[in-house]
Design a protein around this motif. Structure first.
Motif, PDB file in Angstrom:
ATOM      1  N   LEU A  24      57.040 -25.375  11.409  1.00  0.00           N
ATOM      2  CA  LEU A  24      55.460 -25.325  12.216  1.00  0.00           C
ATOM      3  C   LEU A  24      54.623 -24.190  11.790  1.00  0.00           C
ATOM      4  O   LEU A  24      53.659 -24.362  11.444  1.00  0.00           O
ATOM      5  CB  LEU A  24      55.811 -25.587  13.585  1.00  0.00           C
ATOM      6  CG  LEU A  24      54.362 -25.922  14.317  1.00  0.00           C
ATOM      7  CD1 LEU A  24      53.449 -26.853  13.750  1.00  0.00           C
ATOM      8  CD2 LEU A  24      54.917 -26.058  15.962  1.00  0.00           C
ATOM      9  N   ALA A  28      50.998 -23.917   9.896  1.00  0.00           N
ATOM     10  CA  ALA A  28      49.747 -23.372  10.426  1.00  0.00           C
ATOM     11  C   ALA A  28      49.194 -22.195   9.591  1.00  0.00           C
ATOM     12  O   ALA A  28      48.123 -21.962   9.580  1.00  0.00           O
ATOM     13  CB  ALA A  28      50.513 -22.574  11.999  1.00  0.00           C
ATOM     14  N   LEU A 102      46.606 -24.343  16.617  1.00  0.00           N
ATOM     15  CA  LEU A 102      47.477 -25.681  16.013  1.00  0.00           C
ATOM     16  C   LEU A 102      49.065 -25.437  16.086  1.00  0.00           C
ATOM     17  O   LEU A 102      49.488 -26.213  16.609  1.00  0.00           O
ATOM     18  CB  LEU A 102      47.036 -25.583  14.457  1.00  0.00           C
ATOM     19  CG  LEU A 102      47.944 -26.777  13.551  1.00  0.00           C
ATOM     20  CD1 LEU A 102      47.089 -28.314  13.916  1.00  0.00           C
ATOM     21  CD2 LEU A 102      48.006 -26.473  12.277  1.00  0.00           C
ATOM     22  N   TYR A 103      49.234 -24.129  15.935  1.00  0.00           N
ATOM     23  CA  TYR A 103      50.696 -23.770  15.905  1.00  0.00           C
ATOM     24  C   TYR A 103      51.383 -24.051  17.458  1.00  0.00           C
ATOM     25  O   TYR A 103      52.157 -24.681  17.862  1.00  0.00           O
ATOM     26  CB  TYR A 103      51.043 -22.434  15.419  1.00  0.00           C
ATOM     27  CG  TYR A 103      52.480 -22.116  15.877  1.00  0.00           C
ATOM     28  CD1 TYR A 103      53.510 -22.336  14.844  1.00  0.00           C
ATOM     29  CD2 TYR A 103      52.962 -21.278  16.893  1.00  0.00           C
ATOM     30  CE1 TYR A 103      54.797 -22.259  15.415  1.00  0.00           C
ATOM     31  CE2 TYR A 103      54.107 -21.040  17.252  1.00  0.00           C
ATOM     32  CZ  TYR A 103      55.181 -21.328  16.497  1.00  0.00           C
ATOM     33  OH  TYR A 103      56.549 -20.925  16.645  1.00  0.00           O
ATOM     34  N   TYR A 106      50.893 -27.862  18.847  1.00  0.00           N
ATOM     35  CA  TYR A 106      52.011 -28.831  18.317  1.00  0.00           C
ATOM     36  C   TYR A 106      53.390 -28.426  18.822  1.00  0.00           C
ATOM     37  O   TYR A 106      54.441 -29.089  18.826  1.00  0.00           O
ATOM     38  CB  TYR A 106      51.913 -29.033  16.885  1.00  0.00           C
ATOM     39  CG  TYR A 106      51.063 -30.108  16.634  1.00  0.00           C
ATOM     40  CD1 TYR A 106      51.340 -31.558  16.474  1.00  0.00           C
ATOM     41  CD2 TYR A 106      49.768 -29.753  16.322  1.00  0.00           C
ATOM     42  CE1 TYR A 106      50.381 -32.377  16.280  1.00  0.00           C
ATOM     43  CE2 TYR A 106      48.622 -30.704  15.997  1.00  0.00           C
ATOM     44  CZ  TYR A 106      48.914 -31.869  15.875  1.00  0.00           C
ATOM     45  OH  TYR A 106      48.126 -32.856  15.513  1.00  0.00           O
ATOM     46  N   THR A 118      57.525 -32.555  14.355  1.00  0.00           N
ATOM     47  CA  THR A 118      56.469 -31.949  14.628  1.00  0.00           C
ATOM     48  C   THR A 118      55.733 -31.219  13.793  1.00  0.00           C
ATOM     49  O   THR A 118      54.464 -30.968  13.617  1.00  0.00           O
ATOM     50  CB  THR A 118      56.907 -30.753  15.730  1.00  0.00           C
ATOM     51  OG1 THR A 118      57.785 -31.591  16.910  1.00  0.00           O
ATOM     52  CG2 THR A 118      55.708 -29.851  16.403  1.00  0.00           C
ATOM     53  N   ALA A 122      51.686 -32.160  12.409  1.00  0.00           N
ATOM     54  CA  ALA A 122      50.669 -31.019  12.316  1.00  0.00           C
ATOM     55  C   ALA A 122      50.310 -30.893  11.072  1.00  0.00           C
ATOM     56  O   ALA A 122      49.004 -30.687  10.855  1.00  0.00           O
ATOM     57  CB  ALA A 122      51.477 -29.540  12.733  1.00  0.00           C
ATOM     58  N   ALA A 126      46.310 -31.350  10.145  1.00  0.00           N
ATOM     59  CA  ALA A 126      45.777 -30.232   9.319  1.00  0.00           C
ATOM     60  C   ALA A 126      45.286 -30.466   7.915  1.00  0.00           C
ATOM     61  O   ALA A 126      44.323 -29.753   7.419  1.00  0.00           O
ATOM     62  CB  ALA A 126      46.477 -29.085   9.490  1.00  0.00           C
ATOM     63  N   LEU A 146      42.842 -30.331  19.793  1.00  0.00           N
ATOM     64  CA  LEU A 146      44.135 -29.659  20.011  1.00  0.00           C
ATOM     65  C   LEU A 146      44.490 -29.618  21.528  1.00  0.00           C
ATOM     66  O   LEU A 146      45.672 -29.348  21.756  1.00  0.00           O
ATOM     67  CB  LEU A 146      44.014 -28.196  19.465  1.00  0.00           C
ATOM     68  CG  LEU A 146      43.606 -27.843  17.769  1.00  0.00           C
ATOM     69  CD1 LEU A 146      43.410 -26.452  17.590  1.00  0.00           C
ATOM     70  CD2 LEU A 146      44.915 -28.680  17.238  1.00  0.00           C
ATOM     71  N   ALA A 336      44.570 -36.215  15.772  1.00  0.00           N
ATOM     72  CA  ALA A 336      45.648 -35.282  16.148  1.00  0.00           C
ATOM     73  C   ALA A 336      46.776 -35.793  16.995  1.00  0.00           C
ATOM     74  O   ALA A 336      47.741 -35.602  16.781  1.00  0.00           O
ATOM     75  CB  ALA A 336      44.811 -34.103  16.927  1.00  0.00           C
TER      76      ALA A 336
END
Length: 485
Positions: A24, A28, A102-103, A106, A118, A122, A126, A146, A336
């Motif tokens: 993840l 990001a 984002l990090y 998620y 996960t 993402a 993204a 988000l 999302a």
């Protein structure tokens, strides 16, 4: 479904013992790099951005803030704008902030889906061109998206015995979504509150109070402003409907599809569909989401799949059936949320295949499809970013030409695209008609006597009625004519 079943980690969520690869975090970081390389260096300020930034910019007068808007994004960028008026710096900071967000959002889902699913979810979100394009922009839609992902994840984790931190996270993220865009916050809260009322696993006061409290906190500023400027919530909603062209039953799915690869605002949406082959992913997305729901219902563990789909469906309602125009950014919260069940479906397909060589083959096919999808997104991003850059460059060129005619702050710009051009010129903006009407002709003429004023008209359009006697100046290379008293 029991509360324990609703929130227990997915199979494989705990992973194997030992060091986990930070997938993840890698997604990001890649998202940040993509923004900084492909979007941030090339973008000037768009129309909506100049409105949001002007509200907190100490260097420029505030543009008219229309009824449908919410001030969350202005609050987010206020510390940046207080320090610098540099657009590239603002872009860089927002790119890094959106990658970190984002990090963080998620990451809420990792105990529910596991690290691999996960991270894939993402990546699917993204990797969309619209996500990369709006990551470094001062626009609310990505931040609503988000916030919605995090809120849905916290809700699923708000099982009996959950810590206060989980409930605070739920309330805070619902509040954030509502602060960024009031109407989207309401549509997000609706399915969460419905789940509290209808699903035995969530029929408890704690999650319902967290959602309701977040909604109330996030909407407080919007409601207070409604009374201060419009005379009440009903009056503001009525003004919002008028600004949107009349909220009602309008099927806008065709508009959304036609605008999928640009333009960035399709109003009225009479453009032909560009690159139809590049829109197949959009048509397949609801099929994949519904398939994921069916699989989850058959396996007896539907919560982590059905709830994000339900929230995505709710958030799509105003943009599919209540307005008669579209913009690709409107559906960022939907994408999302749907990325979560799609990622679950894809990894479930791979794990269900036996023996191992066949599983590797299926994984390889899916990887190829993912690469092809990301390639398509890159192609569309290049085209749409170029269009956005050309529009902002045109605004800047008109502002430079107005300064060449002697307009210096304090000054006033009115007429066509007065808000973004006024911001670039350092002038106030005003309109006597349209969605941003904030002054009468008589008041405008009185101001024109006391401060430098320019009325703008696009080349083939006549001047505003009040400016017929003003002197015309063709702004070469811009497509505009400026009329000065």
């Amino acid at each position: 479904m029991t509360p324990r079943a609703a929130a227990r980690p997915a199979e494989g969520a705990q992973g194997r013992p030992g060091v986990r690869f930070p997938w993840l975090a890698l997604v990001a970081a890649g998202f940040a790099v993509a923004q900084l390389a492909l979007a941030a260096p090339h973008l000037g300020l768009g129309w909506d951005e100049t409105v949001y930034l002007s509200q907190v910019d100490p260097r420029n007068p505030a543009a008219y803030f229309s009824a449908p808007r919410s001030r969350g994004i202005s609050f987010l960028v206020a510390p940046i704008i207080a320090v610098t008026g540099s657009t590239p710096t603002t872009r860089i900071v927002l790119a890094l902030l959106s990658a970190a967000a984002l990090y963080a959002t998620y990451r809420v889902w990792r105990p529910l889906l596991g690290p691999g699913r996960t991270a894939l979810a993402a990546l699917l979100f993204a990797g969309l061109w619209v996500t990369v394009l709006y990551g470094p922009q001062a626009m609310p839609n990505l931040w609503v998206a988000l916030s919605a992902v995090a809120a849905t994840g916290w809700f699923l984790r708000a099982r009996p015995g959950a810590s206060w931190a989980v409930l605070l996270g739920l309330g805070a993220t619902v509040a954030a979504a509502t602060l960024f865009r009031f109407s989207d916050g309401v549509w997000l809260a609706a399915p969460l509150l419905a789940a509290c009322a209808m699903v035995p696993a969530w029929r408890r006061p704690a999650p319902a109070l967290a959602v309701a409290g977040g909604l109330a906190a996030g909407s407080a500023q919007w409601i207070a402003e409604a009374y201060m400027r419009w005379g009440g919530v009903g009056a503001r909603l009525h003004a919002s409907s008028a600004t949107e062209g009349g909220m009602g039953l309008h099927w806008a799915g065709g508009d959304a599809w036609r605008s999928l690869n640009g333009p960035l605002l399709c109003r009225p949406c009479t453009v032909p569909l560009t690159h139809p082959a590049l829109t197949l992913w959009w048509l397949v997305l609801p099929v994949l989401a519904l398939t994921a729901c069916a699989v989850a219902l058959c396996t007896g563990r539907p919560a982590e799949t059905v709830l994000p789909v339900a929230c995505a469906a709710a958030l799509s309602v105003p943009y599919l059936v209540l307005i008669d125009y579209s913009a690709p950014r409107f559906f960022l919260p939907v994408y999302a949320l749907l990325a979560l069940p799609v990622a679950t479906l894809a990894t479930g397909m791979v794990r269900a295949v036996r023996p191992v060589p066949a599983r590797a083959a299926v994984a390889g096919v899916l990887a190829v499809l993912l690469v092809a999808h990301l390639t398509v997104q890159y192609e569309v991003l290049q085209e749409t970013a170029a269009g956005a850059r050309a529009t902002a460059d045109r605004y800047r060129a008109v502002a430079d030409a107005l300064r060449g005619l002697g307009l210096r702050p304090p000054c006033l710009v009115t007429g066509s695209h007065s808000q973004p051009i006024g911001y670039y010129a350092g002038c106030a903006s005003a309109d006597v008609s349209g969605n941003n009407q904030n002054i009468t002709e008589a008041a405008l003429l009185r101001r024109a006597v006391t401060e430098p004023t320019a009325a703008l008209a696009e080349r083939r359009s006549p001047p505003p009625d009040y400016a017929h006697a003003w002197k015309a100046h063709r702004l070469r290379g811009t497509g505009y004519t400026a009329y000065l008293p």
